[in-house]
Write a protein that holds these residues in place. Sequence first.
Motif, PDB file in Angstrom:
ATOM      1  N   ALA A   1      -7.569   3.898  -0.510  1.00  0.00           N
ATOM      2  CA  ALA A   1      -6.291   2.773  -0.133  1.00  0.00           C
ATOM      3  C   ALA A   1      -6.651   1.427  -0.841  1.00  0.00           C
ATOM      4  O   ALA A   1      -7.762   1.060  -0.936  1.00  0.00           O
ATOM      5  CB  ALA A   1      -6.469   2.371   1.295  1.00  0.00           C
TER       6      ALA A   1
ATOM      7  N   SER B   1      -0.848   5.516   2.057  1.00  0.00           N
ATOM      8  CA  SER B   1      -1.439   5.263   0.673  1.00  0.00           C
ATOM      9  C   SER B   1      -2.478   6.310   0.237  1.00  0.00           C
ATOM     10  O   SER B   1      -2.542   6.342  -1.242  1.00  0.00           O
ATOM     11  CB  SER B   1      -2.239   3.960   0.829  1.00  0.00           C
TER      12      SER B   1
ATOM     13  N   SER C   1       2.172   3.914  -3.469  1.00  0.00           N
ATOM     14  CA  SER C   1       1.168   5.309  -3.419  1.00  0.00           C
ATOM     15  C   SER C   1       2.018   6.406  -4.286  1.00  0.00           C
ATOM     16  O   SER C   1       1.218   7.531  -4.422  1.00  0.00           O
ATOM     17  CB  SER C   1       1.233   5.785  -1.745  1.00  0.00           C
TER      18      SER C   1
ATOM     19  N   SER D   1       0.703  -1.231  -0.144  1.00  0.00           N
ATOM     20  CA  SER D   1      -0.075   0.254   0.062  1.00  0.00           C
ATOM     21  C   SER D   1       0.891   1.084  -0.001  1.00  0.00           C
ATOM     22  O   SER D   1       0.762   2.263  -0.846  1.00  0.00           O
ATOM     23  CB  SER D   1      -0.850   0.158   1.128  1.00  0.00           C
TER      24      SER D   1
END
Length: 378
Positions: A260, A278, A250, A246
Amino acid sequence: MVKNMNTLKENKTLFIYIILFLIISSISIYSASMYLSPLLGKLYIKQVFWYIIGIVIIMLISKISIKDIYKSSYIIYIINILFLILLLFVAPPINGSKSWFTIGKISIQPSEFMKISLILINAEIINSFYKSGKKISFLKELKLVLTLLLVLAIPSILTFLEPDTGSVIIYCIITFTMLFVSGIDKKWFIFFFFILILGFSSFLYIYLYKENLFIDIFGSNFFYRMDRIINWNMKSGMQLNNSLISIGSSGIIGHGFNKAPIYFPEAGTDFIFSIYASNFGLIGIIIFITLIMIFDLYLLKIAKNVTVNKYKYTIIGILSMIFFCQVQNISMTVGLLPITGITLPFISYGGSSILSYMILLGIIVNIKEDEKKKKAYK
């Protein structure tokens, strides 16, 4: 009302930090709510509610005599010990841990408030030791160390039995940091280091080579927690893998608010930083890290400026706890430290956590006002 407004004006910097933390916390928990059941999906509203209650608590504590707060430290400590004992007998198991009293829809975690009483009673004991005016000898320092270790050991054992290893670690960080800044002979810390190495080596040997004995002594639950640490060392485990994916995916600006990309079992608590990162990416991370660094330096500046040693010990105890939790929580989400269940101060969801931090900030506001009065008399 006028007194409350004065408190806000005189501590406007602190309240600006609180508002910023509230904003980050509520939007992160709102984003995390996509992983929760409909019954739990409104946690961000509850978090705002706890913040409001917390601000009221700061106002109330700032009006109590700071001397009365310290005088009550022993009573508060004993009450918290009784609550920790009661937990083991009547608390319902939640996620395999008996750490919360449940009253209707409200859960109260006594270990959060134990941290407050530990800071206050440590400050009182250390201050009394140096205030006595007697010549400091090896035996007197030994008495101080043993007293603090006893005060530390009782809640640590009770909290470990819940089990809540993260809180026990925080208790130790608080006590040893306050002892370190007290001016005690640093040779004691060399002694503590060797004892720690010896104890940890023995513990690790039993875990690795005497599995049945380990389970007989510490129980299967703690054996599972040790496995989590091993999983961290091997960079495995669903929680850590999902967190790394995650955060790593990002980019500069994140996936966007409330987007997310992957599931977290503890999205609103232990892994709230992963949710935030994220959503807002590298830029958001830099802004948040800068904010908490400035906040920590703000508390450190207050500690440096106070003239009463007891106050200094107290603020350093508070700062050590906040700083350690920040480092531990963020580091565990990126695989640098083991997953211990330690939440991110002021950001992770939790009524007991928010209220305990607000009580501590209320004590700091009280200390500042008492220092101001002393300077006015001069």
